[in-house]
Design an enzyme around this catalytic site. Sequence first.
Site, PDB file in Angstrom:
ATOM      1  N   LEU A 109      60.294 -15.290  17.812  1.00 19.35           N
ATOM      2  CA  LEU A 109      61.153 -15.342  18.994  1.00 19.35           C
ATOM      3  C   LEU A 109      62.535 -15.893  18.645  1.00 19.35           C
ATOM      4  CD1 LEU A 109      58.240 -16.626  21.190  1.00 19.35           C
ATOM      5  CD2 LEU A 109      59.448 -14.451  21.541  1.00 19.35           C
ATOM      6  N   LYS A 128      63.176 -24.999   6.493  1.00 16.80           N
ATOM      7  CA  LYS A 128      64.006 -23.826   6.846  1.00 16.80           C
ATOM      8  C   LYS A 128      65.434 -24.273   7.214  1.00 16.80           C
ATOM      9  CE  LYS A 128      65.261 -19.773   8.474  1.00 16.80           C
ATOM     10  NZ  LYS A 128      65.703 -18.702   7.596  1.00 16.80           N
TER      11      LYS A 128
HETATM   12  P1  NAD Z   1      65.920 -10.729  17.735  1.00 18.46           P
HETATM   13  O1  NAD Z   1      66.785 -11.246  18.812  1.00 18.46           O
HETATM   14  O2  NAD Z   1      66.246  -9.421  17.086  1.00 18.46           O
HETATM   15  O3  NAD Z   1      64.393 -10.617  18.264  1.00 18.46           O
HETATM   16  C1  NAD Z   1      63.788 -11.510  19.147  1.00 18.46           C
HETATM   17  C2  NAD Z   1      62.905 -10.699  20.079  1.00 18.46           C
HETATM   18  O4  NAD Z   1      62.190 -11.600  20.928  1.00 18.46           O
HETATM   19  C3  NAD Z   1      63.705  -9.769  20.996  1.00 18.46           C
HETATM   20  O5  NAD Z   1      63.199  -8.451  20.876  1.00 18.46           O
HETATM   21  C4  NAD Z   1      63.474 -10.352  22.399  1.00 18.46           C
HETATM   22  O6  NAD Z   1      63.428  -9.366  23.412  1.00 18.46           O
HETATM   23  C5  NAD Z   1      62.121 -11.023  22.217  1.00 18.46           C
HETATM   24  N1  NAD Z   1      61.874 -12.083  23.201  1.00 18.46           N
HETATM   25  C6  NAD Z   1      62.679 -13.081  23.584  1.00 18.46           C
HETATM   26  N2  NAD Z   1      62.062 -13.876  24.499  1.00 18.46           N
HETATM   27  C7  NAD Z   1      60.821 -13.344  24.671  1.00 18.46           C
HETATM   28  C8  NAD Z   1      59.712 -13.704  25.476  1.00 18.46           C
HETATM   29  N3  NAD Z   1      59.742 -14.760  26.284  1.00 18.46           N
HETATM   30  N4  NAD Z   1      58.619 -12.914  25.426  1.00 18.46           N
HETATM   31  C9  NAD Z   1      58.568 -11.832  24.607  1.00 18.46           C
HETATM   32  N5  NAD Z   1      59.591 -11.438  23.816  1.00 18.46           N
HETATM   33  C10 NAD Z   1      60.692 -12.197  23.844  1.00 18.46           C
HETATM   34  O7  NAD Z   1      65.836 -11.889  16.641  1.00 18.46           O
HETATM   35  P2  NAD Z   1      65.392 -11.752  15.111  1.00 18.46           P
HETATM   36  O8  NAD Z   1      66.569 -11.457  14.268  1.00 18.46           O
HETATM   37  O9  NAD Z   1      64.175 -10.896  15.037  1.00 18.46           O
HETATM   38  O10 NAD Z   1      64.999 -13.271  14.823  1.00 18.46           O
HETATM   39  C11 NAD Z   1      63.795 -13.852  15.305  1.00 18.46           C
HETATM   40  C12 NAD Z   1      63.665 -15.254  14.736  1.00 18.46           C
HETATM   41  O11 NAD Z   1      63.672 -15.183  13.307  1.00 18.46           O
HETATM   42  C13 NAD Z   1      64.830 -16.178  15.125  1.00 18.46           C
HETATM   43  O12 NAD Z   1      64.297 -17.442  15.401  1.00 18.46           O
HETATM   44  C14 NAD Z   1      65.717 -16.180  13.878  1.00 18.46           C
HETATM   45  O13 NAD Z   1      66.459 -17.376  13.747  1.00 18.46           O
HETATM   46  C15 NAD Z   1      64.687 -16.027  12.777  1.00 18.46           C
HETATM   47  N6  NAD Z   1      65.204 -15.384  11.551  1.00 18.46           N
HETATM   48  C16 NAD Z   1      65.989 -14.292  11.612  1.00 18.46           C
HETATM   49  C17 NAD Z   1      66.442 -13.707  10.428  1.00 18.46           C
HETATM   50  C18 NAD Z   1      67.324 -12.470  10.452  1.00 18.46           C
HETATM   51  O14 NAD Z   1      67.845 -12.100   9.385  1.00 18.46           O
HETATM   52  N7  NAD Z   1      67.499 -11.815  11.581  1.00 18.46           N
HETATM   53  C19 NAD Z   1      66.084 -14.249   9.187  1.00 18.46           C
HETATM   54  C20 NAD Z   1      65.244 -15.358   9.163  1.00 18.46           C
HETATM   55  C21 NAD Z   1      64.802 -15.932  10.348  1.00 18.46           C
END
Ligand code: NAD
Length: 292
Positions: A65, A170
């Site tokens: 999330l 992290k």
């Molecule tokens: P993102 O915004 O693309 O995806 C998050 C998803 O969660 C979205 O599809 C959103 O609709 C869904 N969501 C939000 N609230 C919700 C709820 N209450 N119920 C159901 N679904 C819900 O984000 P991401 O890039 O996939 O990142 C996710 C996590 O991973 C974050 O915490 C981020 O910091 C971490 N992260 C991201 C990366 C990267 O390169 N993007 C790398 C490492 C870690």
Amino acid sequence: MKKIGFIGLGNMGLPMANNILKTGIEVNAFDLSEKALNQAENLGMSIKQNSESVLEDIDALITMLPNGSSVEKIFLDDNLLEGINKQTLIIESSTISPEISKKVSKMAENYGISMLDAPVSGGVKGAELGNLTFMVGGSEADLQKGSSLFKIMGDKIFYAGESGSGQIAKLCNNMLLAVHMCGTAETLALGVNNGLDPVVLSEIMKNSSGGNWSLEKYNPYPGVMKTAPASEDYSGGFLNTLMLKDLNLVSELALQSESSTPMGKLALQLYEEMKDQGFGTLDFSSIQKKYL
Ligand code: NAD
């Protein structure tokens, strides 16, 4: 494992869930976004209309999330923990505050449910290729229980310590990442402004004591590395807003532990400026734009 639940099918979650699906494990999937649900359905996941329905017959639940409030909403406000079978292992992989992570894990423990904090590094490419690094906090026995899933999604799995430790690791990693990305961008611009070719300078520094991950894998200067976001107008990748979120979490962690982090603070300020300038949805290597 036969069936898992996956909540949060964004840039990271969808490819992670897809790698699990590809091994033959069934995936119950839920996301607030219709687009994400459609994508999951097209890949063959069993899509659900709410987080509770994801729990049907699953051996493990993975959440990916955007932030701590979404994790609190799912587990505490929506009271998901009440409906979870006690044998189900929860792997919470979002990057959130260690405090929230510990609070939710404690609640899970009160229900007799095992929960690991398991944030990742490796970005969207790592999620797609299944070679993420996992930094795991919680019990080592639970890590063993989830190891088959970790090995599908990642290739480096580290046990960091008790609950919340994965998140602390992290945040330390991402503070260093921000600092060396900012330093790399600033240095490349210095060389170019003094007549050097950024490709040549990058090659020299990569093979000298200035070498670092940003230079080797994610060069922020446009055109130096064809596969890096810098060569695609800084689209995709790890967004400035996410880096800013992590640096704010770093700042809280530093305050709580009375740690001095001047470099982290400066990186936070630079990423705040990027957001204020309207660059929030660009990849974090776009910090280079400040110096072009
Ligand atoms: P993102 O915004 O693309 O995806 C998050 C998803 O969660 C979205 O599809 C959103 O609709 C869904 N969501 C939000 N609230 C919700 C709820 N209450 N119920 C159901 N679904 C819900 O984000 P991401 O890039 O996939 O990142 C996710 C996590 O991973 C974050 O915490 C981020 O910091 C971490 N992260 C991201 C990366 C990267 O390169 N993007 C790398 C490492 C870690």
